[in-house]
Design a protein around this motif. Structure first.
Motif, short mmCIF file in Angstrom:
data_model
loop_
_atom_site.label_atom_id
_atom_site.label_comp_id
_atom_site.label_asym_id
_atom_site.label_seq_id
_atom_site.Cartn_x
_atom_site.Cartn_y
_atom_site.Cartn_z
N ALA A 15 0.83 -1.21 0.00
CA ALA A 15 0.00 0.00 0.00
C ALA A 15 0.86 1.26 0.00
O ALA A 15 0.43 2.31 -0.44
N GLN A 16 2.10 1.14 0.50
CA GLN A 16 2.98 2.30 0.56
C GLN A 16 3.59 2.62 -0.81
O GLN A 16 4.14 3.70 -0.98
N PHE A 17 3.52 1.72 -1.75
CA PHE A 17 4.13 1.92 -3.05
C PHE A 17 3.19 2.69 -3.98
O PHE A 17 1.98 2.55 -3.91
N SER A 18 3.79 3.50 -4.84
CA SER A 18 3.05 4.20 -5.87
C SER A 18 3.40 3.57 -7.21
O SER A 18 4.55 3.16 -7.42
N GLU A 19 2.43 3.51 -8.11
CA GLU A 19 2.68 2.92 -9.42
C GLU A 19 2.66 4.01 -10.49
O GLU A 19 1.78 4.87 -10.50
N PHE A 20 3.66 3.94 -11.36
CA PHE A 20 3.80 4.89 -12.45
C PHE A 20 3.93 4.13 -13.76
O PHE A 20 4.45 3.02 -13.79
N GLU A 108 7.00 0.54 -19.22
CA GLU A 108 6.63 -0.41 -18.18
C GLU A 108 5.90 0.29 -17.05
O GLU A 108 5.79 1.51 -17.02
N ILE A 109 5.41 -0.52 -16.11
CA ILE A 109 4.81 0.01 -14.88
C ILE A 109 5.88 -0.09 -13.80
O ILE A 109 6.48 -1.15 -13.61
N ILE A 110 6.12 1.02 -13.13
CA ILE A 110 7.13 1.08 -12.07
C ILE A 110 6.42 1.21 -10.74
O ILE A 110 5.60 2.11 -10.55
N SER A 111 6.71 0.30 -9.80
CA SER A 111 6.20 0.40 -8.43
C SER A 111 7.35 0.90 -7.57
O SER A 111 8.43 0.30 -7.57
N ILE A 112 7.12 2.00 -6.86
CA ILE A 112 8.20 2.59 -6.08
C ILE A 112 7.67 3.18 -4.79
O ILE A 112 6.53 3.66 -4.74
N ASN A 113 8.48 3.12 -3.77
CA ASN A 113 8.15 3.75 -2.50
C ASN A 113 8.27 5.26 -2.70
O ASN A 113 9.29 5.73 -3.20
N PRO A 114 7.25 6.04 -2.36
CA PRO A 114 7.30 7.49 -2.56
C PRO A 114 8.53 8.15 -1.92
O PRO A 114 8.97 9.20 -2.38
N GLU A 115 9.08 7.53 -0.88
CA GLU A 115 10.27 8.09 -0.23
C GLU A 115 11.50 8.04 -1.14
O GLU A 115 12.47 8.77 -0.93
N TYR A 131 7.05 21.56 -14.57
CA TYR A 131 6.67 20.40 -15.38
C TYR A 131 7.13 19.08 -14.78
O TYR A 131 6.48 18.06 -14.97
N ILE A 132 8.25 19.08 -14.07
CA ILE A 132 8.81 17.84 -13.52
C ILE A 132 8.71 17.90 -12.00
O ILE A 132 9.36 18.72 -11.36
N GLN A 133 7.87 17.03 -11.42
CA GLN A 133 7.64 17.10 -9.98
C GLN A 133 8.53 16.17 -9.17
O GLN A 133 8.48 16.18 -7.96
N GLY A 134 9.37 15.40 -9.84
CA GLY A 134 10.30 14.53 -9.15
C GLY A 134 11.01 13.62 -10.11
O GLY A 134 10.66 13.56 -11.30
N ILE A 135 12.02 12.90 -9.59
CA ILE A 135 12.81 12.00 -10.42
C ILE A 135 12.94 10.66 -9.71
O ILE A 135 13.18 10.61 -8.51
N ILE A 136 12.75 9.60 -10.49
CA ILE A 136 12.90 8.24 -9.98
C ILE A 136 14.15 7.64 -10.62
O ILE A 136 14.30 7.70 -11.84
N SER A 137 15.03 7.08 -9.81
CA SER A 137 16.17 6.34 -10.32
C SER A 137 15.74 4.89 -10.42
O SER A 137 15.48 4.23 -9.41
N HIS A 138 15.61 4.37 -11.67
CA HIS A 138 15.07 3.03 -11.88
C HIS A 138 15.89 2.32 -12.96
O HIS A 138 16.01 2.82 -14.08
N ASP A 139 16.43 1.15 -12.63
CA ASP A 139 17.22 0.36 -13.57
C ASP A 139 18.27 1.20 -14.30
O ASP A 139 18.35 1.19 -15.53
N GLU A 140 19.04 1.95 -13.55
CA GLU A 140 20.10 2.80 -14.07
C GLU A 140 19.60 3.88 -15.02
O GLU A 140 20.35 4.39 -15.86
N THR A 141 18.34 4.22 -14.93
CA THR A 141 17.75 5.28 -15.74
C THR A 141 17.11 6.30 -14.82
O THR A 141 16.54 5.95 -13.80
N MET A 142 17.21 7.55 -15.19
CA MET A 142 16.53 8.61 -14.46
C MET A 142 15.19 8.85 -15.15
O MET A 142 15.15 9.26 -16.32
N VAL A 143 14.10 8.57 -14.44
CA VAL A 143 12.75 8.72 -15.00
C VAL A 143 12.12 9.95 -14.36
O VAL A 143 12.01 10.03 -13.14
N ARG A 144 11.70 10.90 -15.18
CA ARG A 144 11.10 12.13 -14.68
C ARG A 144 9.59 11.97 -14.51
O ARG A 144 8.94 11.46 -15.41
#
Length: 159
Positions: A15-20, A108-115, A131-144
């Motif tokens: 429940a703590q994870f967000s999906e993008f 893909e669908i990314i599940s990540i802890n908002p923290e 325009y960009i409200q945050g950045i996720i570091s996922h599989d060696e990629t920076m996803v905006r």
């Protein structure tokens, strides 16, 4: 009894994870919260609107509703996308109205802890921070993470 506790712990953790949903625009990785997306469809030709801004490709008929289609690449100040059948239109809702966003592909669908979401670093551009409200570091990629409301601001109608 312990199995129930573990099950509940798993549910709490999930429940703590967000999906993008991640997608590509101008060869770059972006994403939107999965709850913001109504559907993803293949590209089909649009009807051009005269005097529309350069990032508005035109309008498309979506089950009887006429929706504007934005070129996200042009909207972000990158090169204009040459739309083809390999592209996708991500249908979202902005101010309660459906809007289409042209992207190269959905990844893909990314599940990540908002923290784990990092702040957009300070740069000398107001639009970048909006325009960009945050950045996720996922599989060696920076996803905006796109701030949908800022990217698709619907001008108020003039009476």
């Amino acid at each position: 009894m312990q199995a129930e506790v573990k099950s509940n712990d798993q549910e709490v953790k999930h429940a703590q994870f967000s999906e993008f949903v991640s997608f590509t625009v101008a060869g770059q990785a972006f994403c939107l919260k999965i709850t913001q997306i109504r559907e993803i469809r293949r590209w089909s030709p649009v009807t051009i609107l005269p005097h529309a801004p350069s990032d508005v490709l035109g309008v498309m008929n979506l089950r009887g509703a006429v929706i504007p289609i934005y070129d996200l690449s042009a909207r972000f100040g990158l090169e204009t996308t040459e739309a083809s059948e390999r592209n996708v239109v991500i249908v979202v809702s902005s101010a309660g109205k459906p809007v289409g966003l042209l992207a190269e592909s959905v990844s893909e669908i990314i599940s990540i802890n908002p923290e784990e979401i990092q702040e957009t670093p300070p740069v000398d551009s107001r639009n970048t921070k909006e325009y960009i409200q945050g950045i996720i570091s996922h599989d060696e990629t920076m996803v905006r993470i796109i701030n949908l409301d800022a990217v698709i601001s619907v001008p108020e109608q003039v009476l």
